[in-house]
Every structure is written in structure tokens, then in C-alpha cells.
Design a protein around this motif. Structure first.
Motif, PDB file in Angstrom:
ATOM      1  N   VAL A   3       0.829  -1.197   0.000  1.00 37.30           N
ATOM      2  CA  VAL A   3       0.000   0.000   0.000  1.00 37.30           C
ATOM      3  C   VAL A   3       0.866   1.251   0.000  1.00 37.30           C
ATOM      4  O   VAL A   3       0.644   2.201  -0.738  1.00 37.30           O
ATOM      5  CB  VAL A   3      -0.930   0.008   1.219  1.00 37.30           C
ATOM      6  CG1 VAL A   3      -1.668   1.322   1.311  1.00 37.30           C
ATOM      7  CG2 VAL A   3      -1.898  -1.144   1.147  1.00 37.30           C
ATOM      8  N   LYS A   4       1.880   1.214   0.839  1.00 38.04           N
ATOM      9  CA  LYS A   4       2.783   2.359   0.928  1.00 38.04           C
ATOM     10  C   LYS A   4       3.401   2.657  -0.426  1.00 38.04           C
ATOM     11  O   LYS A   4       3.529   3.787  -0.828  1.00 38.04           O
ATOM     12  CB  LYS A   4       3.890   2.060   1.935  1.00 38.04           C
ATOM     13  CG  LYS A   4       3.602   2.653   3.300  1.00 38.04           C
ATOM     14  CD  LYS A   4       4.830   2.599   4.169  1.00 38.04           C
ATOM     15  CE  LYS A   4       4.461   2.924   5.608  1.00 38.04           C
ATOM     16  NZ  LYS A   4       5.345   2.263   6.533  1.00 38.04           N
ATOM     17  N   ALA A   7       0.871   4.334  -2.535  1.00 37.53           N
ATOM     18  CA  ALA A   7       0.419   5.635  -2.055  1.00 37.53           C
ATOM     19  C   ALA A   7       1.531   6.665  -1.956  1.00 37.53           C
ATOM     20  O   ALA A   7       1.283   7.821  -1.706  1.00 37.53           O
ATOM     21  CB  ALA A   7      -0.242   5.472  -0.691  1.00 37.53           C
ATOM     22  N   THR A 442      -5.475  -3.875   2.388  1.00 33.81           N
ATOM     23  CA  THR A 442      -6.275  -2.691   2.119  1.00 33.81           C
ATOM     24  C   THR A 442      -5.601  -1.806   1.071  1.00 33.81           C
ATOM     25  O   THR A 442      -4.392  -1.608   1.128  1.00 33.81           O
ATOM     26  CB  THR A 442      -6.424  -1.861   3.424  1.00 33.81           C
ATOM     27  OG1 THR A 442      -6.852  -2.742   4.457  1.00 33.81           O
ATOM     28  CG2 THR A 442      -7.431  -0.757   3.266  1.00 33.81           C
ATOM     29  N   VAL A 444      -5.420   2.018  -0.321  1.00 38.74           N
ATOM     30  CA  VAL A 444      -5.758   3.356   0.167  1.00 38.74           C
ATOM     31  C   VAL A 444      -5.726   4.344  -0.997  1.00 38.74           C
ATOM     32  O   VAL A 444      -4.731   4.437  -1.712  1.00 38.74           O
ATOM     33  CB  VAL A 444      -4.783   3.808   1.276  1.00 38.74           C
ATOM     34  CG1 VAL A 444      -5.137   5.220   1.751  1.00 38.74           C
ATOM     35  CG2 VAL A 444      -4.824   2.829   2.449  1.00 38.74           C
ATOM     36  N   ARG A 446      -6.332   8.410  -2.011  1.00 34.62           N
ATOM     37  CA  ARG A 446      -6.399   9.729  -1.377  1.00 34.62           C
ATOM     38  C   ARG A 446      -6.660  10.814  -2.408  1.00 34.62           C
ATOM     39  O   ARG A 446      -6.193  10.736  -3.541  1.00 34.62           O
ATOM     40  CB  ARG A 446      -5.075  10.039  -0.657  1.00 34.62           C
ATOM     41  CG  ARG A 446      -4.938   9.348   0.680  1.00 34.62           C
ATOM     42  CD  ARG A 446      -3.618   9.742   1.323  1.00 34.62           C
ATOM     43  NE  ARG A 446      -3.564  11.161   1.634  1.00 34.62           N
ATOM     44  CZ  ARG A 446      -2.427  11.839   1.739  1.00 34.62           C
ATOM     45  NH1 ARG A 446      -1.276  11.248   1.537  1.00 34.62           N
ATOM     46  NH2 ARG A 446      -2.446  13.117   2.058  1.00 34.62           N
ATOM     47  N   SER A 474      -9.692  10.361   2.237  1.00 34.13           N
ATOM     48  CA  SER A 474      -9.044   9.104   1.863  1.00 34.13           C
ATOM     49  C   SER A 474     -10.019   7.949   2.030  1.00 34.13           C
ATOM     50  O   SER A 474     -10.937   7.994   2.858  1.00 34.13           O
ATOM     51  CB  SER A 474      -7.765   8.889   2.681  1.00 34.13           C
ATOM     52  OG  SER A 474      -8.089   8.472   3.968  1.00 34.13           O
ATOM     53  N   SER A 476     -10.165   3.722   2.362  1.00 33.63           N
ATOM     54  CA  SER A 476      -9.471   2.445   2.540  1.00 33.63           C
ATOM     55  C   SER A 476     -10.387   1.339   2.037  1.00 33.63           C
ATOM     56  O   SER A 476     -11.507   1.182   2.533  1.00 33.63           O
ATOM     57  CB  SER A 476      -9.147   2.217   4.023  1.00 33.63           C
ATOM     58  OG  SER A 476      -8.299   3.239   4.483  1.00 33.63           O
TER      59      SER A 476
END
Ligand SMILES: [Zn+2]
Ligand SMILES: [Zn+2]
Length: 518
Positions: A3-4, A7, A442, A444, A446, A474, A476
């Protein structure tokens, strides 16, 4: 961790994208490439000086091209197919405003002997020529040269320094205003700086600009003149200034403007700030004078004490395409005027028919009892009879008064020709996201709204077109909820400002979609 990774990159909407052609498909309304056509007009014929691809596709391009105006402009292919049509008014027309001691405006139309004007049209690769007809001149067919990418549209740039006074965000999603000075000597650059800040400060305090101040960038170009002040022919005063501004232009008392050679100089100096959407020429003179050309994005105003207020009025002409709402001896025009703040109609039904402000009129016994006080008030366009305006007072009639609701609404709609409610999103929606590539439970998403008026933006999320009960910035999304196959996640951000009651082109809303595969 996955996810990081997704994102990590926040991408500005409308700014430079890694792969623009893919991204545009995700944006609504689409932003086609545009080009600027630099035309010269002397009342008998048009000449194409230059065509130039536009670096900032989100700026003043009009999504619905004007359907009326003196001239018809068509882009044609080699075999004569019409690829694009728009209309525009005589570019020689400028507004000259005189102001009484009470602040009442008396506007006057002045036809320049010749002029240059940048017209923004879509860039159509097949187009090989431009056909301009109408206005009682012979039809002109102008070959379109290959557009030139360079920003230097009108010749070599002068060696002036530039400075950004206020930066609220990237120019691709801001209204960028540039101030040029005329009649400021090298030793007066500090005064120019103070003047620009004072004018900008007044502008950004004035509604509706105040509500959108975070959507506006302010720049200046330190244009240096040999002499202080400008020409005053009626007083026998002549000065050597960089932009050749003069009082009493074309013999019209108080008219402050300059001949066509100066327009080249103005555009050249303004090109030093390539992102500029609006040009303001600040004239170092104590007497009051102001003018503006609605097709040119140029407003001229002097540093008189009422200058900052007159500037807001001039931008009403040049940014918001508004008419003066002044009384006077002129006869009403023969046809319904195009300007949104004046009409020949005398009833609410008539207003509805011509698409003007009937939706601002509240069902009170009289306009004075309604909250908006909008109705039909006689006097406008310099005619005391036969022309009607929306409200008793307005900045398009008297300086020091607020804009009437109709004029304020028109300003906000015009702001949204330069900005969109979505400033940035993550992850970048440029390619389908593969759920398999992420190990996270998940996803995410934004959105960073352009927050001109905090709390007024409405955020809506959709998965496969179905609305979610979720209005945060945001989202999720548990990957387990997604069935195998392709899915779309969409965010729609809408400015629900009370300034605007009618937004037929959907300018106050923008949307981004992501495609997911699982
Ligand atoms: Zn005016
Ligand atoms: Zn008004």
C-alpha cells in the motif's frame, strides 16, 4: 508495504503527468491540448502572427466555445472539412472607465485602431488553415503554420527580473495573475513592489476573490522605465516609459492604454511568467484611470487611491466578461447583450428564456424583501432606460460596493476555467492497479482537494459506479471485498459554494477514476 508503495506518489491533477495521454482518459471534463493563435486585426483584415502550443492546457480554454460573437473562426483541414468552430467579438474593443467622486462608474467602449489578441482553440493536428468571417470584412483564410512550442510568442524577451509575491500551489491548478509596471524607474522598484502588494492585498480581500484566495498565485515582472509617470498629452507631458502607456488614449479623456506596439511589449514582458493567466499593467500615476480588454486578459489601472478598487472592477470586465451596470444617455442595444449581468428582458420568464438570473430572484413581495435582493432594475450599459441589471448596487456600477450575486457567481464560474476542485490524488491513476501486486489487505486512495473555501467541498466516492457512504479525503478499500475481475474506484469533488446557483458546464466538479484488476 504494498500500500505504501502505491500511495507514496501524490500526483497533481492537471499538472505534468508521466503519461499524459493515459491520464486524460480519467479526467472529467477532458482537457484537450490547446493552442494560442496570435492574431493581428486592424478593422479590415486579420493576420496570424503566430500559433503556439499551450503549455498549460488547464488554463483559460473554454470547454463550450462561444456560439455567438461578431466573428466566426473555423479550423479547417486540407480538404476543407471544418474541425472546430467558435465565435468572438471585435478584439479592438476595450472598456474605459471613468469614476465620479461618489465612486459611480461611467464606462465607455473604445475601439483601438489596431490590436493583437491571443485566441485559445483546441489543438487539432489535421487543421491546416484558419477561416475568419463576419464583421463586414472579407473572409480571411490564413494558413496555420506548425505550432511553436516555445513560450516566446511575440519576439525576444526583455531582460526584466520576475518575482512571485504569493504562491498557493502549482500554476497548473491556480489562477495566476501577473503585474507589470509602467512609469516606474529603476529607483522606484521598491515602490512598485509595495504597490503590487497593496493591489494584490485588496483584490484578495474582496469577495468572491477572498473565498478563493488559496486558488490564486500573484507574480510581478519588474518592468523598468526611463521616466516616472506616463504621457499626459492634454497637459503636454510626455514620458519615455517601457510600455508606452498614455492618458487620453485616442483622444478619450482619462483613457489609459497604449498602441499595438505596446501590446507586443506587454505580452512579451508577461511571457517572462509563462503560467500567467491574467495580465495587470500597473501605471505609476496619481490620477485615476482604468481600462481593460475582455478578449485580451489585460487590465490597466493607475496607482490612485481608488486604483485597487478600480482594478477589481476592471477584472470584472477582463476576467468575468461583465458589462458596466451604469446609467447614462446611451440607447439600449438592439439585441439581447451577451453579458450575463445585463438584459433587455422585463420579466422573470424572459430572463429564463435568455438564460440569465431568474434563479437568483426569490419569491418575495418585492426585491427589497428577498435575501438576495435580486430582481430587475432599470439602467445598465450606459443606458438609463430599456436595459436592466440584477440588483440596485454592484461593483460593476459603483466602486466600494460588493459585486451583486449575479456578478459574483460569474466570477466563480470564471475561476473554474483556471482551476479544478481536485488538486492531487494518490496513487496516480495512470495505469490499472493490480491487486495481486500488493500484499496489503487494504488499498488506500487519497484525494487532495483544492480548498478555496474550507468545508465547502463535497467529496463522494464510488466503487463500480455505486456511491459509498463516505465523504473523507481518503478511502481504505479492503481487497477481500473485491471479486475477481476489473473494478473502478471514482472520487468526485464538488464545490458547493453559495456563490454559484447555476453551473451548466459542471465546472465546479471534478472526478478521477482508478481501474483495479484482481
Ligand atoms: Zn467598467
Ligand atoms: Zn452586478
Amino acid at each position: 508495504m504494498g500500500v505504501k508503495k502505491i500511495a507514496a506518489l501524490i500526483v497533481g491533477i492537471g499538472c505534468v503527468w508521466p503519461r499524459p495521454s493515459l491520464v486524460e482518459a480519467h479526467l472529467s471534463p477532458p482537457t484537450p491540448r490547446t493552442q494560442l493563435l496570435w492574431l493581428h486585426y486592424d478593422g479590415t483584415q486579420f493576420r496570424l502572427i503566430r500559433s503556439q502550443l499551450d503549455s498549460d492546457a488547464t488554463s483559460s480554454y473554454t470547454p463550450s466555445p462561444s456560439s455567438s460573437g461578431t466573428f466566426r473562426l473555423a479550423l479547417e483541414s486540407e480538404d476543407g472539412r471544418v474541425l472546430f468552430v467558435s465565435h468572438f467579438d471585435d478584439p479592438r474593443l476595450i472598456h474605459v472607465d471613468r469614476v465620479t467622486e461618489e465612486g459611480d462608474i461611467h464606462g465607455e467602449a473604445l475601439l483601438l485602431p489596431e490590436t493583437i489578441v491571443p485566441l485559445r482553440v483546441p489543438y487539432v493536428e489535421e487543421a491546416t488553415r484558419l477561416r475568419i468571417s463576419g464583421g463586414n470584412i472579407p473572409t480571411g483564410v490564413l494558413p496555420l503554420e506548425a505550432p511553436i512550442e516555445a513560450l516566446d510568442a511575440t519576439g525576444a524577451l526583455p531582460p526584466y527580473t520576475t518575482q512571485t509575491i504569493i504562491r498557493t500551489g502549482p500554476s497548473c491548478n491556480r489562477l495566476d495573475i501577473v503585474f507589470l509596471g509602467d512609469g516606474y524607474r529603476a529607483t522606484e522598484m521598491e515602490k512598485f513592489d509595495r504597490d503590487v502588494r497593496a493591489f494584490a492585498d485588496h483584490l484578495l480581500k474582496t469577495p468572491p476573490y477572498a473565498a478563493y484566495r488559496y486558488a490564486i498565485n500573484i507574480h510581478k515582472v519588474n518592468v523598468i522605465s526611463r521616466d516616472s509617470g506616463i504621457d499626459r498629452p492634454s497637459l503636454g507631458l510626455y514620458r519615455d516609459t517601457a510600455l508606452d502607456m498614455t492618458f487620453d488614449f485616442e483622444g478619450v479623456p482619462n483613457a489609459v492604454y497604449a498602441p499595438v506596439e505596446s501590446e507586443y511589449k506587454i505580452y512579451r514582458a508577461a511571457a517572462l511568467v509563462p503560467d500567467a493567466d491574467l495580465i495587470i499593467v500597473l501605471v505609476n500615476e496619481r490620477d485615476l484611470g482604468g481600462s481593460s480588454g475582455p478578449l485580451k486578459n489585460i487590465s490597466v489601472v493607475t496607482t490612485h487611491a481608488l486604483g485597487p478598487e478600480l482594478l477589481v472592477h476592471e477584472l470584472g470586465h477582463s476576467l468575468a466578461f461583465l458589462a458596466d451596470e451604469d446609467d447614462g444617455p446611451l440607447a439600449p442595444p438592439l439585441r439581447e447583450p451577451m453579458k450575463v449581468n445585463v438584459t433587455l428582458e422585463r420579466t422573470r420568464e424572459g430572463l429564463r428564456r435568455v438564460g440569465k438570473w431568474d434563479y437568483w430572484i426569490e419569491d418575495a413581495q418585492s426585491p427589497s424583501e428577498s435575501r438576495t435582493r435580486v430582481g430587475l432594475f432599470e439602467g445598465g450599459l450606459g443606458a438609463s432606460y430599456g436595459v436592466f441589471r440584477p440588483a440596485p448596487t454592484c461593483k460593476m456600477r459603483t466602486l466600494g460596493q460588493p459585486f451583486c450575486p449575479v456578478c459574483a457567481e460569474q466570477h466563480v464560474r470564471r475561476f473554474y476555467f483556471y482551476i479544478r476542485p481536485i488538486d492531487a490524488v494518490s496513487p496516480p491513476p495512470i495505469a490499472p492497479l493490480s491487486v495481486h501486486e500488493t500484499t496489503a489487505d487494504t488499498l488506500v486512495f487519497r484525494v487532495i482537494p483544492l480548498e478555496p473555501s474550507p468545508g465547502r467541498l463535497h467529496i463522494a466516492w464510488f466503487v463500480d459506479g455505486l456511491p459509498l457512504e463516505h465523504h473523507e479525503s481518503s478511502l481504505s478499500l479492503p481487497t477481500a471485498t473485491l471479486s475477481p475481475g476489473q473494478h473502478t474506484v471514482t472520487v468526485v469533488v464538488t464545490d458547493r459554494t453559495p456563490f454559484v446557483r447555476w453551473d451548466p458546464s459542471g465546472l465546479l466538479s471534478s472526478r478521477v477514476s482508478w481501474t483495479l484488476t484482481r
